[in-house]
Design an enzyme around this catalytic site. Structure first.
Site, PDB file in Angstrom:
ATOM      1  N   HIS A  17      33.112  67.647 152.775  1.00  0.00           N
ATOM      2  CA  HIS A  17      34.184  68.237 152.267  1.00  0.00           C
ATOM      3  C   HIS A  17      35.258  69.283 152.343  1.00  0.00           C
ATOM      4  O   HIS A  17      36.428  69.761 152.283  1.00  0.00           O
ATOM      5  CB  HIS A  17      33.156  68.956 150.988  1.00  0.00           C
ATOM      6  CG  HIS A  17      33.139  68.100 149.626  1.00  0.00           C
ATOM      7  ND1 HIS A  17      30.804  68.376 150.175  1.00  0.00           N
ATOM      8  CD2 HIS A  17      32.758  67.145 149.832  1.00  0.00           C
ATOM      9  CE1 HIS A  17      30.530  66.912 149.395  1.00  0.00           C
ATOM     10  NE2 HIS A  17      31.618  66.351 149.185  1.00  0.00           N
ATOM     11  N   LYS A  41      24.413  60.445 138.661  1.00  0.00           N
ATOM     12  CA  LYS A  41      23.452  61.000 140.176  1.00  0.00           C
ATOM     13  C   LYS A  41      22.211  61.937 139.047  1.00  0.00           C
ATOM     14  O   LYS A  41      22.675  62.933 138.435  1.00  0.00           O
ATOM     15  CB  LYS A  41      24.208  61.931 140.848  1.00  0.00           C
ATOM     16  CG  LYS A  41      25.434  61.258 141.778  1.00  0.00           C
ATOM     17  CD  LYS A  41      26.087  61.945 142.616  1.00  0.00           C
ATOM     18  CE  LYS A  41      26.881  60.737 143.315  1.00  0.00           C
ATOM     19  NZ  LYS A  41      27.757  61.285 144.405  1.00  0.00           N
ATOM     20  N   ARG A  90      36.349  58.304 153.051  1.00  0.00           N
ATOM     21  CA  ARG A  90      35.937  58.063 154.988  1.00  0.00           C
ATOM     22  C   ARG A  90      36.327  56.615 155.372  1.00  0.00           C
ATOM     23  O   ARG A  90      35.967  55.841 156.309  1.00  0.00           O
ATOM     24  CB  ARG A  90      34.950  58.858 154.810  1.00  0.00           C
ATOM     25  CG  ARG A  90      34.370  59.892 154.766  1.00  0.00           C
ATOM     26  CD  ARG A  90      32.563  59.971 154.252  1.00  0.00           C
ATOM     27  NE  ARG A  90      32.867  59.438 152.968  1.00  0.00           N
ATOM     28  CZ  ARG A  90      31.604  59.980 152.190  1.00  0.00           C
ATOM     29  NH1 ARG A  90      30.794  60.949 152.659  1.00  0.00           N
ATOM     30  NH2 ARG A  90      31.737  59.487 150.912  1.00  0.00           N
ATOM     31  N   SER A 127      26.796  63.891 151.364  1.00  0.00           N
ATOM     32  CA  SER A 127      25.749  64.527 150.763  1.00  0.00           C
ATOM     33  C   SER A 127      24.355  64.281 150.663  1.00  0.00           C
ATOM     34  O   SER A 127      23.146  65.004 151.003  1.00  0.00           O
ATOM     35  CB  SER A 127      26.420  65.771 149.402  1.00  0.00           C
ATOM     36  OG  SER A 127      27.643  65.432 149.693  1.00  0.00           O
TER      37      SER A 127
HETATM   38  O1  PNS Z   1      31.703  63.671 144.746  1.00  0.00           O
HETATM   39  P1  PNS Z   1      31.363  62.961 144.008  1.00  0.00           P
HETATM   40  O2  PNS Z   1      29.893  62.269 142.839  1.00  0.00           O
HETATM   41  O3  PNS Z   1      31.355  61.065 144.379  1.00  0.00           O
HETATM   42  O4  PNS Z   1      32.284  63.044 142.388  1.00  0.00           O
HETATM   43  C1  PNS Z   1      32.717  62.514 141.651  1.00  0.00           C
HETATM   44  C2  PNS Z   1      32.866  62.881 140.354  1.00  0.00           C
HETATM   45  C3  PNS Z   1      32.230  64.010 140.031  1.00  0.00           C
HETATM   46  C4  PNS Z   1      34.621  63.884 140.843  1.00  0.00           C
HETATM   47  C5  PNS Z   1      33.183  61.845 138.901  1.00  0.00           C
HETATM   48  O5  PNS Z   1      32.138  61.422 138.844  1.00  0.00           O
HETATM   49  C6  PNS Z   1      33.938  62.556 138.412  1.00  0.00           C
HETATM   50  O6  PNS Z   1      35.651  62.465 137.619  1.00  0.00           O
HETATM   51  N1  PNS Z   1      32.861  62.908 137.391  1.00  0.00           N
HETATM   52  C7  PNS Z   1      33.057  64.057 135.911  1.00  0.00           C
HETATM   53  C8  PNS Z   1      33.562  63.785 134.657  1.00  0.00           C
HETATM   54  C9  PNS Z   1      34.716  62.684 135.132  1.00  0.00           C
HETATM   55  O7  PNS Z   1      36.154  62.721 134.911  1.00  0.00           O
HETATM   56  N2  PNS Z   1      34.069  60.653 134.813  1.00  0.00           N
HETATM   57  C10 PNS Z   1      35.690  60.040 134.301  1.00  0.00           C
HETATM   58  C11 PNS Z   1      35.964  59.830 135.762  1.00  0.00           C
HETATM   59  S1  PNS Z   1      34.803  58.057 135.506  1.00  0.00           S
END
Ligand code: PNS
Length: 158
Positions: A17, A41, A90, A127
């Site tokens: 990150h 998650k 990645r 992670s």
């Molecule tokens: O590190 P991650 O878990 O891959 O991140 C995913 C994340 C948190 C960026 C994604 O789930 C997100 O954007 N969540 C916030 C809510 C949102 O905007 N949802 C709409 C997109 S599906």
């Protein structure tokens, strides 16, 4: 002033990150790391812990700040007047999951997603792997910043 948002769960923040955040920092005047929620998650660290660990880990980077967001990344990107959402890729699995999300975020906010290729020697870091290694006694210390290594040790020993 150009501004980018780097969203993620950061459960916890890793060196992968940080590599992506540093790349964003070199391209934009201001970078806001958004510690967000992925409803699919179950997090090991609380919201406050994920925020604090990320804040400590990027404290050395000028122009970078970290915020906790409870809503949509698209809404947050608009609120902070970001020109871009920056995501690291990645490999093809990341592309497959990130591509539809970037289209959705653009549909919702008009904000483009910029994909950056991370440092290849960090491509094995995730992670989820780090947490698995910590739980089962494997080495993870070279995949995370020092503050995160300490926090993981405490968490799994608790
Ligand atoms: O590190 P991650 O878990 O891959 O991140 C995913 C994340 C948190 C960026 C994604 O789930 C997100 O954007 N969540 C916030 C809510 C949102 O905007 N949802 C709409 C997109 S599906």
């Amino acid at each position: 002033m150009s501004c980018a948002v780097c969203p993620g769960s950061f459960d916890p923040i890793t060196l992968g990150h940080i590599d992506v955040i540093e790349r964003a920092q070199r391209m934009f005047d201001e970078v806001v790391v958004a510690v967000a929620h992925n409803s699919a998650k179950n997090y090991l660290f609380t919201d406050e812990e994920r925020l604090t660990l990320a804040r400590e880990a990027v404290a050395h980077l000028p122009g970078v700040r970290v915020e906790l967001i409870t809503g949509l990344v698209a809404d947050f990107a608009r609120e902070v007047n970001a020109q871009a959402i920056v995501k690291g890729v990645r490999g093809s699995a990341d592309y497959d999951s990130e591509m539809p999300m970037s289209l959705l975020n653009r549909h919702l906010s008009g904000v483009e997603t910029v994909f950056v290729m991370g440092e290849p020697s960090l491509a094995h870091i995730a992670s989820s792997f780090v947490k698995e290694l910590a739980r089962y006694g494997g080495p993870y210390e070279d995949m995370v910043p020092l503050n995160v290594a300490r926090a993981l040790k405490e968490k799994v020993e608790a």
